[in-house]
Enzyme design. Structure first.
Site: not given
Length: 356
Positions: A73, A139, A169-170, A311
């Site tokens: 991030s 995945t 947070y998104s 991140g």
């Protein structure tokens, strides 16, 4: 791709290597992380790099000094800088609705792109659900995701709150920010980041992996994951990072991150007005940290704050940032800590490096 929990030459004497090295050693010895790497710069610009642990558990090879890692991030800060550069150029309005640039795209239960602004995307105050919550690591490791795939996953779920009501947070916010960059410029986000940031400030070991690129290009420590959480570490270095995209796809080194955050804070990447907007924060709970526009302020034990992001992505976690007076430190570990204590230890080493 979360921001995580909150709370070059050999090292020179100027950066007091002992305390930083001891911190890295403890992350390996006490917290069970395979490797830890750090790059630290003092006010005078003198730099030191440090390593602990092994770069490959199978061979016991050394950790490459200042090796490349996936930075998760921290990518959000790069994306935010490009958006804010375009704001400065009059091509994007911070308080314009998302629908101005991506008409009709942002729709779902309680989700309406006519009511969410660009600023709310960058500051995580949009209320949009986070697609990361709905993708299994296994995945993510093998599948290629187009940015629209990520939005499809997010918009199957209802909005978490009314836009602007609070911070949550998104990574979905930053996928939309990246799509806005592409719509406004007519160029791929990766090209815009490369031209506007990487080349401008000379980040020689930083790049946005191309579609299908599952490797790390330059010398790097291998990344590991415990799956299940208490199980043995397994090599997860090679993966498809496309699930990160504008929110978490990039690769870099600790020293390049130091250069990036220092350049950002000293005004080399943004006009003063846009940098001031970026540094205007909302509280992140009761942590003492604040989230600006893709930039986090965290308090230091020696007073003041540092600015960065941090991140994680399977295999790697990074923490660090820079101060207004020219100090900088970034630290990477080669497995995401599975307990809060280890994460706090990692943050403590950043604090030690910046307060030395």
């Amino acid at each position: 791709m979360t921001m995580g929990a909150l709370a070059p030459p050999a090292a020179s004497a100027a950066v007091r290597p002992g305390t930083v090295q001891q911190g890295l050693n403890a992350l390996v010895r006490s917290d069970g992380l395979p490797a830890a790497l750090a790059s630290v710069k003092d006010r005078a610009g003198r730099a030191g790099t440090y390593t602990a642990g092994v770069g490959d558990l199978a061979t016991g090879s050394k950790v490459p000094r200042d090796g490349q890692v996936r930075i998760g991030s921290n990518t959000k800060t790069f994306t935010a800088v490009v958006v804010l550069q375009l704001v400065g150029e009059g091509k994007i309005g911070l308080d314009e609705p998302v629908d101005t640039y991506l008409p009709g795209l942002v729709r779902g239960e309680g989700i309406d792109g006519r009511r969410i602004t660009v600023r709310q995307l960058l500051q995580h105050t949009s209320g949009l659900p986070d697609y990361v919550d709905y993708i299994e690591d296994a995945t993510m490791r093998h599948r290629y995701f187009d940015p629209r795939d990520l939005l499809d996953i997010a918009f199957q779920h209802k909005a978490h709150f009314t836009p602007g009501a609070k911070f949550e947070y998104s990574s979905t916010n930053y996928v939309l920010a990246g799509l806005i960059v592409q719509k406004v410029t007519g160029r791929p986000l990766a090209e815009e980041i490369d031209q506007r940031i990487v080349q401008r400030v000379g980040l020689r070991h930083t790049y946005f992996p191309a579609p299908g690129d599952r490797t790390i290009r330059e010398p790097h420590p291998k990344g590991y994951q415990r799956d299940p959480a208490g199980g043995p570490l397994r090599d997860i270095t090679e993966l498809d990072p496309s699930a990160g995209w504008a929110a978490g796809q990039m690769t870099s080194t600790n020293s390049d991150l130091n250069t990036f955050f220092t350049a950002l804070l000293t005004g080399r990447l943004l006009p003063a007005a846009q940098l001031a907007q970026m540094r205007t924060t909302v509280p992140i709970g009761n942590t003492g940290a604040g989230y600006g526009l893709g930039l986090i302020s965290r308090p230091l034990s020696c007073g003041g704050v540092y600015w960065g992001h941090g991140g994680d992505i399977p295999g790697y976690e990074t923490r660090g940032g820079a101060t207004d007076d020219g100090r900088a430190a970034n630290i990477a570990v080669t497995s995401i800590p599975t307990d809060e204590a280890a994460t706090k230890h990692l943050e403590s080493v950043v604090d030690t490096a910046l307060c030395r």
